[in-house]
Write an enzyme that holds these catalytic residues in place. Structure first.
Site, PDB file in Angstrom:
ATOM      1  N   CYS A  19      49.821  22.980  77.239  1.00  0.00           N
ATOM      2  CA  CYS A  19      49.472  23.690  76.006  1.00  0.00           C
ATOM      3  C   CYS A  19      50.551  23.413  74.960  1.00  0.00           C
ATOM      4  CB  CYS A  19      49.332  25.189  76.282  1.00  0.00           C
ATOM      5  SG  CYS A  19      48.511  26.095  74.956  1.00  0.00           S
TER       6      CYS A  19
ATOM      7  N   TYR B 130      31.306  47.832  74.165  1.00  0.00           N
ATOM      8  CA  TYR B 130      30.716  48.423  72.963  1.00  0.00           C
ATOM      9  C   TYR B 130      29.232  48.702  73.195  1.00  0.00           C
ATOM     10  CZ  TYR B 130      35.010  46.344  71.186  1.00  0.00           C
ATOM     11  OH  TYR B 130      36.321  45.990  71.008  1.00  0.00           O
TER      12      TYR B 130
END
Length: 427
Positions: free
Chosen positions: A52, A322
């Protein structure tokens, strides 16, 4: 800039972002047994396991900002022997954590340049955090976005990045953020990328919700034997080994300064089943060693504040909902979220004895399982095209939510193996 992009993506989920930033800042800059230079070098070598680049370069700048010796940035050979000794468990935790045992812990805690247990816990948390953060950056397409904007140049100002890492209390949980939108320039850049590993066909959301409802209604009327549940776990393990593995990205080149922190780049994830590890005696059973009952206590005893921060972060990611799926509202998403979490840990040979692994096949189609496996095990190979072509009926915030589960389930899996090895050493 990297932290700005990361915070922008996490702002879809302010409650989780708060816990993430608290933990991230605590292990890098809060009270703890390790010096700042040690913390940043450990984070750099952890990020290197998945190549990375952008994360490594940001950490290099922060290393200098926090008093690090520039000579250490010459590579693994330039850092103290004590830090070099950590590299073997870094490699194992990143790719084959089931191979870790108490002998590795013993070698690190004895002899010249030995690690205290509190130092080692801090180091391990840094390793698993940055392995998983690398996964999140790749799986959300953040690294590709930075490549496009900066033409493969990864230069960051860590102080300005820190100032951006502040949640926006006014942004609703599901509001759009700019990072999630693809420009035509972004799409053009994908033309030379490898073909997407994600198939075209996906189960429709309506079908998925009907399956979740059916499973909820049947859960009270069906009971399975331990033997049947064990067979279903093994079935998922074997099926995962047959999924498509993303090819190496042809444009991936280890830059000289990045490659200096990466040894054995060919050492990668191996399927648990193909390693001959699939047996009841070798499988990691959560009922025997879990985060809640065992790992949390060990971390808290050696690194008190961070133990609590990790616990809050795991719980938030696991329970976050949610109650939406695409355009549908008031949906109980718990079975879907648990299927993702348990599938990820299954890839590392971790078994939840009371879970029916057949639910994974019913709720996660092959395209999503393929994306998850590659994001967890080969994140540096995941392309933006893979991200765009999976979960196509989901909102962008929901796709990020899935990647948060990937982040946390992987981190907890690595941590469980490490902490269990420490417990065996201590007892």
């Amino acid at each position: 800039m990297l932290m700005a992009f990361l915070v922008e993506v996490l702002s879809y989920h302010p409650k989780y972002m708060e816990h993430f930033l608290q933990t991230h800042n605590a292990i890098l800059r809060g009270d703890g047994p390790l010096s700042y230079p040690y913390r940043y070098i450990i984070a750099i070598i952890a990020s290197g396991r998945h190549q990375c680049c952008c994360l490594m370069n940001m950490l290099k700048n922060e290393f200098i900002d926090h008093g690090g010796d520039p000579f250490w940035l010459e590579g693994l050979k330039a850092i103290p022997a004590k830090l070099q000794n950590l590299y073997e468990i870094n490699k194992i935790l990143a790719h084959t954590p089931w191979l870790l045992n108490k002998c590795y812990i013993e070698n690190l805690t004895k002899g010249e340049g030995n690690w205290s247990l509190s130092e080692l816990v801090h180091a391990i948390i840094l390793l698993v955090h940055f392995h998983s953060l690398s996964t999140f950056l790749f799986s959300c397409g953040i690294t590709k976005k930075l490549e496009n904007l900066q033409t493969h140049s990864c230069e960051f100002n860590s102080k300005s990045a820190e100032s951006l890492a502040v949640p926006d209390p006014e942004r609703p949980a599901n509001s759009p953020v700019p990072i999630s939108r693809r420009s035509s320039q972004d799409e053009d850049s994908l033309s030379s990328s490898p073909p997407s590993i994600v198939g075209e066909q996906e189960v429709k959301l309506q079908t998925l919700m009907e399956r979740m409802k059916d499973l909820s209604e049947k859960s009270d009327s069906f009971e399975f034997t331990e033997e049947e549940l064990a067979k279903r776990f093994e079935t998922i393990e074997k099926q995962s080994a047959e999924l498509v593995v993303a090819p190496l990205r042809t444009n991936t080149v280890l830059e000289m300064d990045i490659g200096l922190f990466i040894e054995e780049p060919s050492y990668i994830y191996q399927d648990f089943t193909k390693c001959g590890q699939l047996s009841e005696s070798l499988t990691f059973r959560v009922q025997d060693y879990s985060w809640a009952d065992h790992g949390y206590s060990l971390v808290t005893s050696l690194y008190t504040d961070v133990g609590n921060l990790l616990d809050d972060k795991f719980k938030t990611a696991y329970n976050l909902t949610y109650k939406t799926m695409g355009e549908h509202s008031e949906v109980d998403t718990s079975r879907f979220r648990i299927a993702i979490w348990n599938y990820i840990q299954c890839l590392y040979g971790i078994k939840h004895d009371d879970y029916d692994y057949d639910e994974i096949n019913q709720l996660l189609e092959d395209s999503l399982k393929t994306f998850i496996k590659n994001a967890v095990c080969y994140p540096e190979r995941v392309t933006k095209k893979d991200y765009d072509r999976v979960m196509t009926e989901f909102k962008e915030s929901e796709k990020v939510h899935v990647n948060l589960i990937i982040f946390e389930a992987r981190m907890q899996a690595e941590l469980l193996y490490a902490l269990r090895s420490m417990m065996h050493f201590m007892t």
